[in-house]
Write an enzyme that holds these catalytic residues in place. Structure first.
Site: not given
Length: 158
Positions: A93-94, A96-97, A123, A130
């Site tokens: 859902k964004g 992490g960003s 991973n 990243y």
């Protein structure tokens, strides 16, 4: 509503839940030795060992980013991102960003020369994430650890 803020001591039980969720994802559910009291003692007090950001969705912590300072003999002061964790139900859902953006801004404000972290070689979703952010995943470097038993064994050989 999403909010990112510095963690407070009362957040540490949920932080530990997310750490345990990550350990399960990384196929090491029994590896977590840290306790809530360890997190409280080490993260809060006169000389905190880490800074933790929490990401809340509708007032529920769904992600964390835990960082601490390091020193590079080549670069000088750097920031180490120990873990960036988003709860399994909230991935994609964004969030992490948003957390990574916060860490990078924090590092910039500190004036660090580099922000570094580790990622497991299997991973691929994390590696792609990243790399999409411009990070250099150094596939030719290996992480080296001496765990508590390894430290003891090492010293017994001296």
């Amino acid at each position: 509503m999403t909010q990112i803020r510095l963690a407070v001591m009362e957040d540490m039980p949920r932080v530990l839940e997310l750490i345990q969720e990550l350990a399960t994802f990384e196929k090491e559910p029994e590896a977590v030795e840290v306790s809530v009291s360890d997190l409280e003692k080490d993260g809060f007090g006169t000389q905190p060992k880490f800074t933790c950001f929490v990401l809340e969705v509708d007032h529920i912590i769904e992600g964390i980013a835990l960082v601490y300072p390091r020193y590079s003999t080549w670069k000088g002061e750097v920031l180490h991102l120990e873990d960036l964790i988003i709860s399994e139900k909230s991935r994609g859902k964004g969030l992490g960003s948003q957390l990574l953006d916060t860490v990078v801004k924090y590092g910039k404000d500190l004036g660090v020369k580099r922000i570094c972290w580790d990622v497991l070689d299997w991973n691929e979703p994390a590696i792609k994430f990243y790399e999409s952010k411009g990070a250099n995943v150094m596939r030719d470097w290996d992480v080296v650890h001496l765990d508590e038993k390894g430290i003891t064994n090492y010293l017994n050989q001296l």
